[in-house]
Design a protein around this motif. Structure first.
Motif, PDB file in Angstrom:
ATOM      1  N   TRP A 196       0.826  -1.205   0.000  1.00 63.32           N
ATOM      2  CA  TRP A 196       0.000   0.000   0.000  1.00 63.32           C
ATOM      3  C   TRP A 196       0.863   1.259   0.000  1.00 63.32           C
ATOM      4  CZ3 TRP A 196      -0.720   3.657   4.099  1.00 63.32           C
ATOM      5  CH2 TRP A 196      -1.712   4.613   3.826  1.00 63.32           C
ATOM      6  N   ILE A 197       1.905   1.279   0.826  1.00 61.84           N
ATOM      7  CA  ILE A 197       2.794   2.440   0.864  1.00 61.84           C
ATOM      8  C   ILE A 197       3.513   2.606  -0.464  1.00 61.84           C
ATOM      9  CG2 ILE A 197       4.898   3.349   1.932  1.00 61.84           C
ATOM     10  CD1 ILE A 197       3.936   2.129   4.565  1.00 61.84           C
ATOM     11  N   MET A 198       3.944   1.489  -1.054  1.00 61.63           N
ATOM     12  CA  MET A 198       4.610   1.558  -2.355  1.00 61.63           C
ATOM     13  C   MET A 198       3.656   2.089  -3.415  1.00 61.63           C
ATOM     14  SD  MET A 198       6.821  -1.408  -4.301  1.00 61.63           S
ATOM     15  CE  MET A 198       5.428  -2.460  -4.660  1.00 61.63           C
ATOM     16  N   SER A 199       2.363   1.761  -3.293  1.00 50.76           N
ATOM     17  CA  SER A 199       1.378   2.221  -4.279  1.00 50.76           C
ATOM     18  C   SER A 199       1.158   3.725  -4.210  1.00 50.76           C
ATOM     19  CB  SER A 199       0.049   1.495  -4.072  1.00 50.76           C
ATOM     20  OG  SER A 199      -0.604   1.937  -2.890  1.00 50.76           O
ATOM     21  N   ARG A 200       1.545   4.364  -3.107  1.00 47.27           N
ATOM     22  CA  ARG A 200       1.395   5.810  -2.949  1.00 47.27           C
ATOM     23  C   ARG A 200       2.584   6.566  -3.532  1.00 47.27           C
ATOM     24  NH1 ARG A 200      -2.150   7.376   1.136  1.00 47.27           N
ATOM     25  NH2 ARG A 200      -0.762   9.050   1.839  1.00 47.27           N
ATOM     26  N   THR A 201       3.514   5.830  -4.112  1.00 48.50           N
ATOM     27  CA  THR A 201       4.708   6.429  -4.709  1.00 48.50           C
ATOM     28  C   THR A 201       4.785   6.052  -6.190  1.00 48.50           C
ATOM     29  OG1 THR A 201       6.173   4.535  -4.325  1.00 48.50           O
ATOM     30  CG2 THR A 201       5.850   6.072  -2.481  1.00 48.50           C
ATOM     31  N   PRO A 202       5.671   6.674  -6.935  1.00 49.66           N
ATOM     32  CA  PRO A 202       5.873   6.285  -8.343  1.00 49.66           C
ATOM     33  C   PRO A 202       6.483   4.892  -8.513  1.00 49.66           C
ATOM     34  CG  PRO A 202       6.665   8.524  -7.946  1.00 49.66           C
ATOM     35  CD  PRO A 202       6.392   7.921  -6.611  1.00 49.66           C
ATOM     36  N   LEU A 203       6.772   4.196  -7.420  1.00 52.31           N
ATOM     37  CA  LEU A 203       7.400   2.880  -7.503  1.00 52.31           C
ATOM     38  C   LEU A 203       6.448   1.779  -7.952  1.00 52.31           C
ATOM     39  CD1 LEU A 203       9.416   2.976  -4.146  1.00 52.31           C
ATOM     40  CD2 LEU A 203      10.312   3.347  -6.455  1.00 52.31           C
ATOM     41  N   TRP A 204       5.159   2.025  -7.878  1.00 47.69           N
ATOM     42  CA  TRP A 204       4.196   0.975  -8.191  1.00 47.69           C
ATOM     43  C   TRP A 204       4.243   0.605  -9.662  1.00 47.69           C
ATOM     44  CZ3 TRP A 204       1.515  -2.025  -5.028  1.00 47.69           C
ATOM     45  CH2 TRP A 204       0.459  -2.766  -5.551  1.00 47.69           C
ATOM     46  N   PHE A 205       4.338  -0.632 -10.117  1.00 49.04           N
ATOM     47  CA  PHE A 205       4.470  -1.842  -9.382  1.00 49.04           C
ATOM     48  C   PHE A 205       5.910  -2.344  -9.563  1.00 49.04           C
ATOM     49  CE2 PHE A 205       3.937  -6.541  -9.280  1.00 49.04           C
ATOM     50  CZ  PHE A 205       3.367  -6.692  -8.041  1.00 49.04           C
ATOM     51  N   PHE A 227       6.606   2.818   8.908  1.00 52.53           N
ATOM     52  CA  PHE A 227       6.776   1.470   8.369  1.00 52.53           C
ATOM     53  C   PHE A 227       8.260   1.112   8.283  1.00 52.53           C
ATOM     54  CE2 PHE A 227       7.502  -1.325   4.681  1.00 52.53           C
ATOM     55  CZ  PHE A 227       6.741  -2.414   5.060  1.00 52.53           C
ATOM     56  N   TYR A 228       9.061   2.027   7.796  1.00 51.91           N
ATOM     57  CA  TYR A 228      10.483   1.745   7.601  1.00 51.91           C
ATOM     58  C   TYR A 228      11.188   1.522   8.935  1.00 51.91           C
ATOM     59  CZ  TYR A 228      14.205   1.629   4.102  1.00 51.91           C
ATOM     60  OH  TYR A 228      15.179   1.205   3.226  1.00 51.91           O
ATOM     61  N   LEU A 229      10.936   2.417   9.887  1.00 47.48           N
ATOM     62  CA  LEU A 229      11.566   2.265  11.202  1.00 47.48           C
ATOM     63  C   LEU A 229      10.980   1.077  11.959  1.00 47.48           C
ATOM     64  CD1 LEU A 229      11.886   5.987  12.379  1.00 47.48           C
ATOM     65  CD2 LEU A 229      13.610   4.526  11.292  1.00 47.48           C
TER      66      LEU A 229
END
Length: 416
Positions: A196-205, A227-229
């Motif tokens: 979900w967090i990745m989908s909020r960035t240009p990284l998806w998919f 999430f990262y920490l």
């Protein structure tokens, strides 16, 4: 005639027993690939720990006439309680920190110190972004304790009763079931959250070019940072348990330690030098594949008919995420790291995408890939033996009965 017939019947019975064990116990459940470390509640129950527990129980049964003897019994009872309920001590640490935070002066140093441990720091006014700094180490340390509490509570109060309800009686098998169902719980949350967090960035998919276009990624929204920490806290807690060898070392103990060291190094380097967009994709590949691994192993402990087919599905997920996607990331580091975005070392602007960070980034992810490939070879060997020869033993894992026998009482051994 009379003696040979019983011998033949005995041999036939033994063979049927062996066949039954082969039918209902596959090696799929004993693959240590990507395993989290053992929890405190699933440490091997040794004879020494049993004797100490029995001694405490006997001590509490003695008559107590003095106040000192009563107080001593209370201390012994508390030790026995925390031995059985391993979540109590980390919960007490968390409660002491929380109560101190609530009762302390809001403008005081203690209050601010504890606040930096419990909530993310470095909010940038007027934005939805958070920066980075030394307080993040406190955040990771506090939530490493939280994950210790969460895991032990789930083991003792939720998963152990479930294993009893499902009829898993052997202690060693019960502990492995608890470990894997906790992995299902954790990775079943962290995997979708990471996606979900990745989908909020240009990284998806699993795009790779955005790694470098807007680099350096010095700030993040609160979901990304927590999430990262949180992942860092989880792996720190797991690494401490593993390095202290609170569980009996497996045959691939060195590889597992190496995997944890590489993971911690990747987390710290990617966060400190702003390669977190690479890091979150690696997190997702690990967590989602570990979720499928945990399901596969849990099905085995339940003697499910779906164990074999799901194991094949797990292999497909593992190869796609831990090899195909990771190889794409490695390829992008070789081909896009230098050509996309700025390429220089500048400590003032925190621009670290340069000649020295490229081989370090590639080397860490490649090292992780080597460990994953080592495990893949062993997984495929198990699959080959299962399909073509019917051999379901995993030579990488310790014999479950052996591990259990060490902790069983004499009465339990006689009944087996």
């Amino acid at each position: 005639m009379s003696s040979s017939a019983p011998n033949a019947a005995s041999k036939e019975k033994d063979q049927l027993s062996v066949d039954a064990r082969l039918q209902h116990s596959t090696s799929f459940g004993y693959i240590n690939v990507g395993d989290t470390s053992a929890s405190l509640s699933t440490m091997p129950t040794t004879k020494a720990s049993r004797r100490a527990s029995n001694a405490r129980l006997l001590e509490m049964q003695t008559n107590s006439e003095s106040d000192f003897a009563i107080a001593k019994k209370l201390i012994i009872g508390f030790r026995e309680l925390t031995y059985r309920q391993t979540w109590i001590l980390p919960l007490m640490v968390l409660l002491v920190a929380f109560l101190t935070f609530q009762l302390s002066n809001p403008s005081g140093e203690i209050h601010r110190f504890l606040e930096s441990m419990m909530v993310p720091s470095y909010y940038i006014e007027g934005t939805d972004q958070y920066g980075k700094g030394g307080n993040d180490f406190r955040f990771v340390a506090f939530y490493a304790i939280f994950f210790t509490f969460l895991r032990e509570f789930m083991m003792c109060c939720v998963l152990k009763p479930i294993s009893v309800y499902l009829g898993i009686k052997k202690e060693a098998k019960q502990k492995r079931f608890m470990e894997q169902t906790y992995s299902m719980f954790y990775y079943g949350l962290s995997g979708p959250i990471g996606l979900w967090i990745m989908s909020r960035t240009p990284l998806w998919f699993f795009e790779t070019t955005p790694f470098y276009i807007d680099y350096p990624h010095k700030t993040h929204e609160v979901y990304f940072k927590v999430f990262y920490l949180g992942q860092a806290a989880f792996w720190v807690q797991q690494s401490v348990v593993l390095i202290l060898q609170l569980e009996k070392p497996r045959k691939d103990f060195k590889e597992l330690v190496l995997h944890h060291i590489i993971t911690i190094a990747l987390i710290w380097c990617s966060y400190r030098f702003h390669f977190t967009w690479i890091g979150i994709e690696v997190f997702v590949t690990m967590d989602v594949s570990d979720f499928f691994l945990a399901i596969s192993k849990t099905l085995n402990y339940l003697d499910s008919s779906l164990t074999g087919p799901f194991f094949v599905l797990f292999i497909g997920v593992w190869v796609y995420l831990r090899h195909y996607i990771n190889l794409r990331i490695l390829w992008s580091i070789l081909t896009e790291f230098k050509t996309v975005g700025e390429w220089e070392l500048n400590w003032e602007t925190q621009q670290y995408k340069c000649w020295i960070s490229q081989p370090i980034t590639f080397g860490l992810i490649f090292a992780l890939q080597l460990v994953n490939f080592y495990w893949l070879v062993l997984i495929l060997r198990i699959l080959y033996r299962y399909v073509f020869s019917g051999d379901k033993k995993d030579e990488r894992s310790d014999d479950e009965d052996e591990g259990e026998g060490e902790g069983d009482s004499e009465e339990e051994k006689k009944n087996q």
